[in-house]
Design an enzyme around this catalytic site. Structure first.
Site, PDB file in Angstrom:
ATOM      1  N   GLU A 142      49.341  73.101  24.057  1.00  0.00           N
ATOM      2  CA  GLU A 142      48.921  73.225  25.455  1.00  0.00           C
ATOM      3  C   GLU A 142      47.633  72.449  25.742  1.00  0.00           C
ATOM      4  O   GLU A 142      46.652  73.026  26.224  1.00  0.00           O
ATOM      5  CB  GLU A 142      48.755  74.699  25.831  1.00  0.00           C
ATOM      6  CG  GLU A 142      50.068  75.452  25.832  1.00  0.00           C
ATOM      7  CD  GLU A 142      49.943  76.885  26.327  1.00  0.00           C
ATOM      8  OE1 GLU A 142      48.822  77.420  26.355  1.00  0.00           O
ATOM      9  OE2 GLU A 142      50.978  77.459  26.709  1.00  0.00           O
ATOM     10  N   GLU A 300      57.928  77.905  24.578  1.00  0.00           N
ATOM     11  CA  GLU A 300      57.544  79.308  24.407  1.00  0.00           C
ATOM     12  C   GLU A 300      58.192  80.070  25.554  1.00  0.00           C
ATOM     13  O   GLU A 300      58.010  79.715  26.718  1.00  0.00           O
ATOM     14  CB  GLU A 300      56.019  79.471  24.473  1.00  0.00           C
ATOM     15  CG  GLU A 300      55.297  78.750  23.357  1.00  0.00           C
ATOM     16  CD  GLU A 300      53.784  78.939  23.408  1.00  0.00           C
ATOM     17  OE1 GLU A 300      53.312  79.847  24.134  1.00  0.00           O
ATOM     18  OE2 GLU A 300      53.081  78.170  22.738  1.00  0.00           O
TER      19      GLU A 300
END
Ligand code: GAL
Ligand code: ZN
Length: 650
Positions: A142, A300
């Site tokens: 991220e 995710e």
């Protein structure tokens, strides 16, 4: 469709690796992602590397036919490194170095960090280059736009501005620095936005450029890693995982030179009480598909109640785990990786729940996940099918940044109007593309261009041509407000779009949390919220007028003929029902077939392949819903996804 899990071998006793992998294999898990936070295990001391444990873990999965995605562990350099090279820690807005022990403690530009990261990556990528189980690399974790304010980053920021403008005069002109004595007389005066001031106090042109720099700089960091991976592992896919974080990078540029988009998808586990509140992740998923206009991964995916930095949220209701995973597939994901296999027992994320609880006893959520894996197998042949759409919503990174920098009025944010339009198209049973504003739009029938606040002249030109050639365009309030630098345009709004819309804004009223009624010709009335453009029709006709305030009777929504196309202008941000009243008419007029009468939050999409077509019908609510579809009655349980297949005849 492929289902995977995020797995952290470093969190568990080795004895568990095999039994976990056995259970994964039995359950139908096909992919694991791992290693994205493991630097201190891979290089426990400077220049001493240990890959054996990772070899073993990869091997355990490979033996069971489970493929591996390796994360590059650069998000968290080890403590020995930070201790020895403190200049590699990022510096915050307050000018202080970030502490270690949380994560993301690395400056993308720190020479020592880059040197060590590259060295580790060279080794790691060479080590797994020929390992057939490793099918993809995830860069870092991220990564966010670069808001590090260290000396090195300030240099890079100045260099970015210099490359763009060449001279300080050009910078001063572009930023309008004559206001508040802001003119630069040397490059060293260009600093990042230090201090805890609200961004709206700072020059918006400067701030927009800073956001662009911060995104470009992150992309450079990602590319640096991508180059190493590609050189050592040619043919293995490269990605990074993103979400809608505060310091969001430009997704379109981020993924331009990567192989596929990965998105971290955590829909809310508690649905809002207010039916006006938009909770579906359908928009986000479509937006992710639109980044490269191709299928994507969820790296995710929601697996349990969320917690840690926030108090714990509700546990996913029955149906949610499977339903939200299938929703991603229905909207263009080909692989969905669930976060995470088992909930951590230590560390700050111990309350962010995985599929299996701390007890290590598989329970209700796991059973649902196991059923999902079986469903995914049944849908395997739909891999590679496409989502074709006649409708697109344009998304502008610049406008989103600029909205964030200068909130327009209380309660107003960039994404809302896009989501409202998206919800209305969805309610008509349509596939919807959400694409970058700079994409080619010639293949669509209808293009919604809400809140194109920062103007890109190519986009303006494209929309004129699109309407000229028969396309339908939807414009809204806050279109054409700013030039490319984020300065206001000295011309009646919607400035560059005025001819296209066939109306002008006489004055606007940022109403914030107030509401103004908007009345359609047929007498139906809805709330306008947040913003009211008081419109003067020029060549356009009026579809709805304000029914209150001093502008009662003035146009709120207009319809213009332009070339052989049509252009709508929505002057306010309506309540949800306003769009349900307006959008089906617009769709019908441009010849798009709709499914009328779908209940709220029933989402239908179609994936199309060479000889197959699959229709996904999703009940994105916590209650059973019964409705008519194609003349028959359909009943869906909470969060149930029904998939109907049809052979296509060519
Ligand atoms: C994601 C992140 C993961 C984990 C997860 C749950 O944003 O990539 O590493 O932190 O959230 O908290
Ligand atoms: Zn830095």
């Amino acid at each position: 469709m492929i289902i995977g899990v995020d797995y952290y071998p470093e969190h568990w006793d080795r004895a568990l690796w095999r039994s976990d992998a056995d259970l994964m294999q039995k359950t139908g898990v096909r992919v694991v992602r791992m290693a994205e936070f493991t630097w201190c295990r891979l290089e426990p001391r400077e220049n001493e590397y240990d890959f054996e444990w990772l070899d073993e873990a990869v091997g355990i999965f490979a033996e069971r036919g489970i493929r591996v995605v390796l994360g590059t562990p650069t998000n968290c350099p080890p403590r020995w490194f930070c201790e020895k090279y403190p200049d590699a820690l990022p510096v915050g807005r307050d000018g202080r170095r970030n502490p270690i022990g949380i994560r993301g403690h690395r400056c993308y530009n720190a020479p020592d960090f880059l040197e060590h990261a590259k060295r580790l990556l060279e080794r790691m990528t060479k080590r797994y280059a020929d390992n057939e189980a490793v099918i993809a690399w995830q860069i870092d974790n991220e990564p966010e736009a670069n808001f590090c304010f260290c000396k090195k980053c300030i240099e890079k920021y100045r260099a970015w501005v210099k490359r763009k403008y060449d001279s300080l005069e050009n910078v001063n002109r572009a930023y309008g620095n004559d206001v508040w004595s802001g003119e630069y007389s040397s490059w060293e005066q260009l600093d990042p936005p230090f201090g805890d001031y609200p961004s709206a106090w700072l020059n918006p042109a400067y701030m927009l450029d800073f956001s662009r720099y911060a995104s470009d700089d992150m992309i450079e960091y990602v590319q640096l890693q991508a180059e190493i991976i590609r050189r050592n592992c040619p043919g293995t896919a490269v990605t990074t995982n993103v979400w809608f974080c505060e310091n969001m990078p430009d997704f379109y540029k981020t993924f331009e030179r990567l192989d596929f988009v990965s998105y971290d998808n955590y829909p809310p586990t508690r649905l809002p009480d207010n039916p006006e509140e938009y909770y579906s992740h359908a928009f986000h998923l479509d937006r992710m598909r639109g980044v490269r206009r191709q299928s994507f991964w969820v790296m995710e995916q929601l697996s349990g109640g969320l917690g840690c930095w926030s108090p714990m949220s509700r546990t996913p209701a029955p149906g949610m785990i499977s339903g939200y995973s299938l929703q991603a597939f229905a909207r263009g994901a080909d692989t969905v990786v669930h976060f995470r296999w088992r909930t951590a027992v230590s560390g700050a994320e111990m309350h962010w729940h995985g599929l299996i609880d701390h007890s290590n006893v598989p329970g209700r959520r796991f059973e649902e996940f196991a059923r999902l894996c079986r469903t995914a197998e049944e849908l395997a042949d739909l891999r590679g099918t496409e989502i074709r759409s006649e409708v697109a919503i344009l998304c502008s990174t610049d406008s989103e940044y600029a909205f964030k920098l200068q909130p327009q009025t209380n309660g107003m944010y960039y994404r809302e109007q896009l989501q409202l339009l998206h919800a209305a198209f969805t309610k008509c049973g349509l596939n919807v593309d959400v694409i970058g504003e700079r994409e080619d739009i010639s293949g669509y029938r209808l293009v919604a261009a809400p809140e194109l606040y920062v103007t890109d002249s190519d986009v303006v030109k494209k929309l004129y041509e699109f309407a000229e050639n028969g396309g339908t365009v939807i414009l809204t309030n806050r279109c054409g407000v700013k030039d490319e630098h984020n300065n206001c345009i000295m011309s009646p709004l919607p400035a560059p779009y005025r001819k296209l819309a066939g109306c002008r804004v006489l004055e606007y009223d940022p109403i914030g949390y107030d509401r103004v009624p908007v009345r359609f010709e047929d007498g139906s009335v809805f709330w306008g919220r947040q913003w009211c453009d008081i419109l003067q029709e020029e060549t356009a006709g009026v579809l709805a007028r304000y029914d209150g305030e001093f502008y009662k009777g003035s146009a709120a929504i207009t319809e213009n003929e332009y070339g052989s196309g049509k252009v709508y202008y929505i002057g306010t941000v309506g309540e949800k029902k306003l769009y349900d009243r307006l959008v089906p008419d617009i769709l019908r007029k441009c010849g798009i077939e709709i499914i009328p009468g779908l209940p709220d939050n029933v989402e239908i999409t179609t994936r199309t392949g060479a000889d197959i077509e699959a229709r996904f019908i999703f009940n994105n609510t916590g209650r059973q819903q019964t409705f008519l579809l194609d003349g028959g009655e359909l009943c869906l349980q909470p969060f149930e996804m029904k998939v109907e297949r049809r052979q296509r005849t060519l």
